[in-house]
Every structure is written in C-alpha cells, then in structure tokens.
Enzyme design. Structure first.
Site: not given
Ligand code: DX5
Ligand code: ZN
Length: 220
Positions: A67, A69
């Site tokens: 993930h 970010m």
C-alpha cells in the site's frame, strides 16, 4: 458474501522482532502481508522502505500487498515489482494519470490496486473499475495505525460492490483502518473481501488466534 481474506499490517509489528512476527503470520491463517509505505509528504508519517521490504520478502510465504502512501508512485513501480509485490496499490489522490498507472502496474506483472481516502467518492472509479484487481477503501485517514474506524465506510462498500457488479469487474474490496473483532463480521457481510488489521492483531495477546477470529467473524 466476499472472500474473507485477512491481511495483517506490519506497521504495528514489533520491528525488533520482525522475523518472529513474519513467521507468526506465515504459520497463521492470514492470507497476505499488508505493507504500508509512507513518504512523509502524501501522509504526515514515514514508515519503512525498500531494504525492509526486501528482507520481509525473503522469508514471507504469503503474497505481499503493498500500500503506497507516497506522491508520484509511478517512480517506484519497477522497484516494488523487483521487491516482490504481488498487489501494488496506489492512492487515487496521488496520481494524475490513473489509467496509465494501473496499466503500467499490470504490464509489470503485478495486480493493480486503487486506494480511496475516506473523503473520496467511489463514483470516481466508474471508468477504471473494470481494469483494476483491487480497491482499497481507507476506513481511517491514512498515516497511522490504531485509529478509530469511520462508520461511513459501510455505505462506500455497498456503493463499490454495486459498481463492481454493474461493470462486471473482478476487483476485490479491501478495507484498511480501525478493523477489529467487533466490526470485522459486519464488514465481510457488507461485501468486503479483504480486511487489513494492524493494531487489532499485534496488540493482542495471541495474534495468530486473533487472525483466525477475524477470518471467521460473521456477526457485527
Ligand atoms: C494506515 C495504514 C494501515 C494501518 C492500519 O495508514 O494504511 O494499513 O496499518 O492499522 P490499524 O489496523 O491499526 O488501524
Ligand atoms: Zn494500509
């Protein structure tokens, strides 16, 4: 009902005993390793990067669900592929050319995920949903583990599920942030396929048992 997958987030692991925590996940009923990469720009926090993921990949026996970010994630697609990412998820808020980015990830042999912050509407996925393998709905504002679950997420899961069906997409629905033993069953029932859990797993006295409970959660 969805697939009932559980992806423990290593953000809440004990970094002094990372090998032990990875082994615990290997032996547990967990399905994926969820790896949160933060740059201190897209989100206010900085987590871990390439050398750590490389080390994790060496002993992880389950797919790596990465993930990102970070701003301009396109700069690192190849790097994360080489580091062993199976799923590579990018924030819709962090890219201008989402269509190109999603296709680049797939062409590199990874599964492409798109992440939506809590304020971002599911309707923005209308034209891209057929091309993605995963949609990650943030149920907290990204950046930190251990935050409170945002209840409006249930409604977003329903909308997303409807869109996936309408567009004949094969995308999985993943929920990330504030997932616990109380809301897990309700999230699966609402249509979530994958639940990410950091704090709930790693602050429990028996993490493997907690993973099992999350997977088997059926009521709200
Ligand atoms: C937050 C991260 C999450 C985080 C979840 O920005 O994307 O994956 O680790 O942590 P919990 O489950 O503790 O809310
Ligand atoms: Zn995450």
């Amino acid at each position: 009902m969805g697939q009932h997958l559980v992806a423990p987030s290593l953000l809440s692991a004990d970094f002094l005993n990372l090998g032990r925590d990875i082994e615990m996940i290997n032996q547990s009923q967990a399905d994926w390793f969820h790896l949160d990469v933060m740059d201190g720009v897209f989100v206010p926090n900085i987590s871990f990067g390439m050398p750590v993921i490389k080390a994790i990949h060496k002993i992880a026996k389950k797919p790596l669900d990465v993930h990102l970010m970070i701003v301009q994630p396109e700069r690192y697609f190849e790097t994360f592929r080489d580091l062993g990412a199976t799923y590579l998820s990018i924030h819709i808020e962090a890219v201008t050319h989402l269509h190109r980015a999603v296709h680049q990830i797939r062409e590199m042999g990874m599964k492409a995920g798109v992440v939506l912050n809590p304020h971002t509407s599911v309707s923005l996925l209308e034209e891209i949903i057929a091309d993605v393998d995963l949609v990650l709905l943030m149920s907290v504002n990204p950046g930190f583990g251990g935050q409170k679950f945002i209840e409006a997420t249930y409604d977003k899961i329903s909308k997303l599920k409807k869109l996936i069906t309408e567009k004949n997409s094969g995308a999985l629905i993943e929920v990330d942030g504030g997932v616990d033993l109380q809301n897990a069953g309700k999230l699966f029932l609402a249509g979530a396929d994958v639940l990410v859990a950091g704090n709930t797993v790693f602050s429990s006295t028996d993490p493997a048992e907690t993973i099992k409970k999350l997977k088997e959660a059926i009521t709200g």
